[in-house]
Design an enzyme around this catalytic site. Structure first.
Site, PDB file in Angstrom:
ATOM      1  CG  ASP A   7      -0.176   0.020   2.368  1.00 52.02           C
ATOM      2  OD1 ASP A   7      -0.852   0.483   3.613  1.00 52.02           O
ATOM      3  OD2 ASP A   7       0.980  -0.241   2.569  1.00 52.02           O
ATOM      4  CG  HIS A 237       6.562  -0.837  10.375  1.00 50.74           C
ATOM      5  ND1 HIS A 237       6.339  -1.130  11.523  1.00 50.74           N
ATOM      6  CD2 HIS A 237       6.185   0.551  10.186  1.00 50.74           C
ATOM      7  CE1 HIS A 237       6.216  -0.147  12.163  1.00 50.74           C
ATOM      8  NE2 HIS A 237       6.050   0.910  11.613  1.00 50.74           N
TER       9      HIS A 237
HETATM   10  O1  RIB Z   1       1.761  -0.745  10.892  1.00 51.35           O
HETATM   11  C1  RIB Z   1       2.589  -0.344   9.693  1.00 51.35           C
HETATM   12  C2  RIB Z   1       2.125  -0.844   8.373  1.00 51.35           C
HETATM   13  O2  RIB Z   1       1.192  -0.010   8.109  1.00 51.35           O
HETATM   14  C3  RIB Z   1       3.413  -0.789   7.132  1.00 51.35           C
HETATM   15  O3  RIB Z   1       3.201  -1.550   6.377  1.00 51.35           O
HETATM   16  C4  RIB Z   1       2.997   0.555   6.843  1.00 51.35           C
HETATM   17  O4  RIB Z   1       3.283   0.856   5.449  1.00 51.35           O
HETATM   18  C5  RIB Z   1       1.420   0.550   6.836  1.00 51.35           C
HETATM   19  O5  RIB Z   1       0.916  -0.076   5.610  1.00 51.35           O
HETATM   20 CA    CA Z   2       2.713  -0.766   4.114  1.00 55.37          CA
END
Ligand code: RIB
Ligand code: CA
Length: 312
Positions: A7, A237
């Site tokens: 995303d 992340h």
């Molecule tokens: O909580 C972190 C995640 O949520 C990551 O993938 C960030 O890009 C959002 O999509």
């Molecule tokens: Ca993400």
């Protein structure tokens, strides 16, 4: 063969660069809503691929509604900026999106690369859940699914209970975690321990080129985290999920566990309930669970991440 579902937001963009820089074979990128709308995330994905000189990678976009047809309730423009790339202005790509929708592409690639396709998902899991609806047999064809999402023993980041990728579409998350395919869940428990620091950012900014553009995308993201960590830094992340999926980082602790998702409309909505009781004596480890939950991965991600981005 890899497929990334994302995303594209800021850390997805960094994860794309980390994946491309690894040289791993990438069949396609599919895009969903979450940080921003699916349409905006798709445009961002095309631009990041173009920045990296990889406009050849096919990109397909999914829908803007959750698995049950509801409009999305979540967006993270506060974290990722209004355009999802921290306000960083990347050059438009000459490439266009595939006409094929994301779920259909996932199903097709699962068959074309039967037994070999490894999916990495770093956004909400709606595209994967819709692909499973279209053809449940893909659960037996996909080699492994690495999901950035959830919070096992730590608080959520959208609500006290919920992490963003899960709460973006809890029903989809429940479907994907319960499909029976091999899942490696990479939750906040471990992603929040892999932070890019301001000095890392400065090296990218000073380098210019692709690294300089990545720094421009990352700038506001580090400012956001300054407010919650107390210094300019940011959680990588999605890049951590990529590194674990590629086998570049071998977690020290990734027990098998049954993981349920709270799909109610109460305060626990979007919570990932990982049964980790077998960490105590007397509880049998769930050897039958196809889901592993990464709780500890001590090999540093960021040094290799920075070097890889500098190498573009
Ligand atoms: O909580 C972190 C995640 O949520 C990551 O993938 C960030 O890009 C959002 O999509
Ligand atoms: Ca993400």
């Amino acid at each position: 063969m890899y497929l990334l579902d994302c995303d594209t937001g800021v850390d997805d963009a960094v994860a794309i660069l980390h994946l491309l820089g690894s040289g791993a074979p990438l069949a396609a990128v599919t895009v969903t809503f979450g940080n921003v709308s699916a349409a905006q995330a798709a445009e961002n994905t095309l631009r990041v691929l173009h920045l990296a000189g990889r406009s050849d990678v096919p990109v397909a976009v999914g829908g803007e509604s959750t698995l049950d047809g509801s409009p999305t309730r979540h967006s993270a423009t506060l974290v990722h900026g209004a355009n999802g790339l921290g306000g960083g202005a990347l050059e438009p790509s000459p490439a266009a999106l595939l006409d094929e929708a994301a779920p259909e592409l996932i199903v097709r690639l699962a068959h074309e690369h039967a037994g070999e396709l490894r999916i990495i998902a770093t956004g909400g899991f709606t595209n994967l859940a819709r692909a499973l609806e279209l053809d449940p047999a893909i659960a037996g064809l996909v080699r492994e699914v690495t999901l950035m999402g959830g919070a096992a023993l730590v608080p959520g980041n959208v609500t006290p209970s919920a992490e963003a990728n899960i709460v973006a579409d809890p029903l989809a998350a429940a479907s994907v975690l319960g499909a029976g395919w091999p899942v490696v869940l990479v939750p906040l428990d471990v992603t929040m321990t892999h932070l890019i620091e301001h000095d890392d950012w400065q090296r990218l900014a000073d380098a210019g080129g692709v690294a300089g553009s990545a720094a421009a995308v990352l700038d506001g993201y580090l400012d956001f985290y300054a407010g919650i960590i107390g210094r300019r830094c940011a959680a990588m992340h999605d890049a951590l999920a990529v590194a674990i999926a590629l086998g570049e980082i071998e977690p020290e602790l990734a027990p098998r566990a049954h993981v349920e998702v709270d799909v109610t409309d109460g305060p626990g909505r979007g919570r990932t309930i990982a049964d980790l009781r077998h960490r105590y004596r007397g509880y049998a480890p769930p050897v039958d669970s196809p889901v592993r939950v990464v709780l500890e991965a001590r090999t540093p991600l960021v040094p290799s991440l920075v070097e890889r981005i500098l190498a573009f």
